[in-house]
Design a protein around this motif. Sequence first.
Motif, PDB file in Angstrom:
ATOM      1  N   TYR A 154      37.058  26.512  36.911  1.00  0.00           N
ATOM      2  CA  TYR A 154      37.867  27.685  37.230  1.00  0.00           C
ATOM      3  C   TYR A 154      39.061  27.831  36.284  1.00  0.00           C
ATOM      4  O   TYR A 154      39.512  28.942  36.020  1.00  0.00           O
ATOM      5  N   LEU A 190      37.675  29.626  33.321  1.00  0.00           N
ATOM      6  CA  LEU A 190      37.472  31.027  33.680  1.00  0.00           C
ATOM      7  C   LEU A 190      38.784  31.800  33.650  1.00  0.00           C
ATOM      8  O   LEU A 190      38.852  32.930  33.162  1.00  0.00           O
ATOM      9  N   GLY A 224      39.711  34.908  31.148  1.00  0.00           N
ATOM     10  CA  GLY A 224      40.014  36.239  31.662  1.00  0.00           C
ATOM     11  C   GLY A 224      41.392  36.739  31.291  1.00  0.00           C
ATOM     12  O   GLY A 224      41.581  37.921  31.010  1.00  0.00           O
ATOM     13  N   ASN A 275      30.342  42.157  40.994  1.00  0.00           N
ATOM     14  CA  ASN A 275      29.970  40.779  40.679  1.00  0.00           C
ATOM     15  C   ASN A 275      29.394  40.064  41.896  1.00  0.00           C
ATOM     16  O   ASN A 275      28.420  39.316  41.790  1.00  0.00           O
ATOM     17  N   ARG A 283      30.253  41.938  32.637  1.00  0.00           N
ATOM     18  CA  ARG A 283      30.451  40.749  33.475  1.00  0.00           C
ATOM     19  C   ARG A 283      29.305  40.578  34.476  1.00  0.00           C
ATOM     20  O   ARG A 283      28.907  39.458  34.783  1.00  0.00           O
ATOM     21  N   TYR A 309      27.642  37.131  33.455  1.00  0.00           N
ATOM     22  CA  TYR A 309      28.100  36.027  34.302  1.00  0.00           C
ATOM     23  C   TYR A 309      27.551  36.086  35.731  1.00  0.00           C
ATOM     24  O   TYR A 309      26.952  35.125  36.201  1.00  0.00           O
ATOM     25  N   TYR A 352      35.212  35.126  41.636  1.00  0.00           N
ATOM     26  CA  TYR A 352      36.421  34.723  40.914  1.00  0.00           C
ATOM     27  C   TYR A 352      36.421  35.279  39.491  1.00  0.00           C
ATOM     28  O   TYR A 352      37.466  35.709  38.996  1.00  0.00           O
ATOM     29  N   ASP A 353      35.261  35.283  38.854  1.00  0.00           N
ATOM     30  CA  ASP A 353      35.176  35.854  37.508  1.00  0.00           C
ATOM     31  C   ASP A 353      35.557  37.335  37.527  1.00  0.00           C
ATOM     32  O   ASP A 353      36.296  37.806  36.659  1.00  0.00           O
TER      33      ASP A 353
END
Length: 237
Positions: free
Chosen positions: A6, A9, A13, A55, A116, A120, A131-132
């Motif tokens: 994380y 990530l 971001g 997502n 995304r 991902y 979270y992404d």
Amino acid sequence: MSEVDYKELSLNGLWKNNPAIVQLLGLCPLLAVTGSVINAIGMALATMMVLIISNSCVSLIRGIVSDAVRLPAFVMIIAAAVTCIELLMQAYTYELFQILGIFLPLITTNCVILGRADAYASKNSLLPAMYDGFIMGVGFAVILIALGAMRELIGTGALFNNMDLLFGEAAANWKIVVFSDYKQFLLAILPPGAFIFTGLIIAVKNLIDSQIKQRQDALKEKPATGSKRVRVTGNIS
């Protein structure tokens, strides 16, 4: 899948792979609606919510949808999320909805969101995908709001005007006049100003990255003090 990092990530971001100033995606809303902070916040929140929702949904169906209909399914999910956000804004922030206009439905074709989802979310489980979407939305929002603040301040000499459009009557007095008796600099508010200030933000980011790289290279090349020992050999008479 291996354990999700994380921290990596977050770094991607917010900085290393920021969608606005590194990937250069979603430039249409970035340049079009950042004439003021309130417009930037409205678009940023809408984009972030669509990123999180899309997502999440893409991650949930990743093992069900075949490759033949994968991208159309992603677009349908994104379009549904955008429609929900539009309806919420019409109900609660109608004036801001009107100001943002066509750029709200155009979130459906925003390359940040589709990128995304495909790169991902379609390859990871629910929580990492959520979270992404969140952190990519935050990275995009930071640039939107920074650009909106720069353009509003230099263009009008004030900040946080019309914040009541999103936050209600309690925010009507949030406006800060930085420069009194300021003659408006319209270039900052007009479309050319968006290109100029976006270029400046990208230049500052690249300069910081360059300095960080130079420091890292210098640390690698610096010899360790006291690591060498001199060996003296010879005959003692």
